[in-house]
Every structure is written in structure tokens, then in C-alpha cells.
Design a protein around this motif. Structure first.
Motif: not given
Length: 75
Positions: A49-64
Motif C-alpha cells: 500500500g505504499g507504506a514507507v519502510r527502511f530499505k537497503t540497496t546494494y550498488v555495484a559498478p558495471l563500468d565507470k
């Protein structure tokens, strides 16, 4: 994206922030430039329903210039 992508099409999200002012794309870019890493923030959980929640995201580079990110809600 977990939400309805139609809501984000054509929208400039360069300066998008969560409700507490966390600059998401800036932090994603910084994580990618440092070789990858985790970014935590608050984001609507559209499947609940769009409730705001704590989120963790892993970000990985593919190139520069390109990175990929995948996140999960902590609850």
C-alpha cells in the motif's frame, strides 16, 4: 522497480531524496564509484500500500558510468 514504473517515466530523478532528505542517486553513485556498497534509506513499499519502510540497496559498478542496484526492505 517495485512500484508502478509509469509513475517514474519521464521524471527527472537526479535529485530524488527520501522523506528524510537522503539523496538516493548521489549515494548510489558514490557507492558505485568506490567499488560497490550498501545504501540505506526509506522508500515506499508499493506491495504493501505504499507504506514507507527502511530499505537497503546494494550498488555495484558495471563500468565507470553504469551501475546496477538491488534492494530489500528490512521488515
Amino acid at each position: 522497480h517495485g512500484g508502478d514504473p509509469k509513475h517514474m517515466m519521464g521524471v527527472d530523478i537526479t535529485n530524488i531524496k527520501d522523506e528524510f532528505g537522503t539523496p538516493l542517486l548521489m549515494m548510489f553513485t558514490e557507492a558505485a564509484k568506490s567499488g560497490g556498497g550498501l545504501v540505506s534509506y526509506y522508500w515506499p513499499r508499493y506491495t504493501q500500500g505504499g507504506a514507507v519502510r527502511f530499505k537497503t540497496t546494494y550498488v555495484a559498478p558495471l563500468d565507470k558510468e553504469i551501475y546496477i542496484a538491488a534492494g530489500y526492505y528490512e521488515d
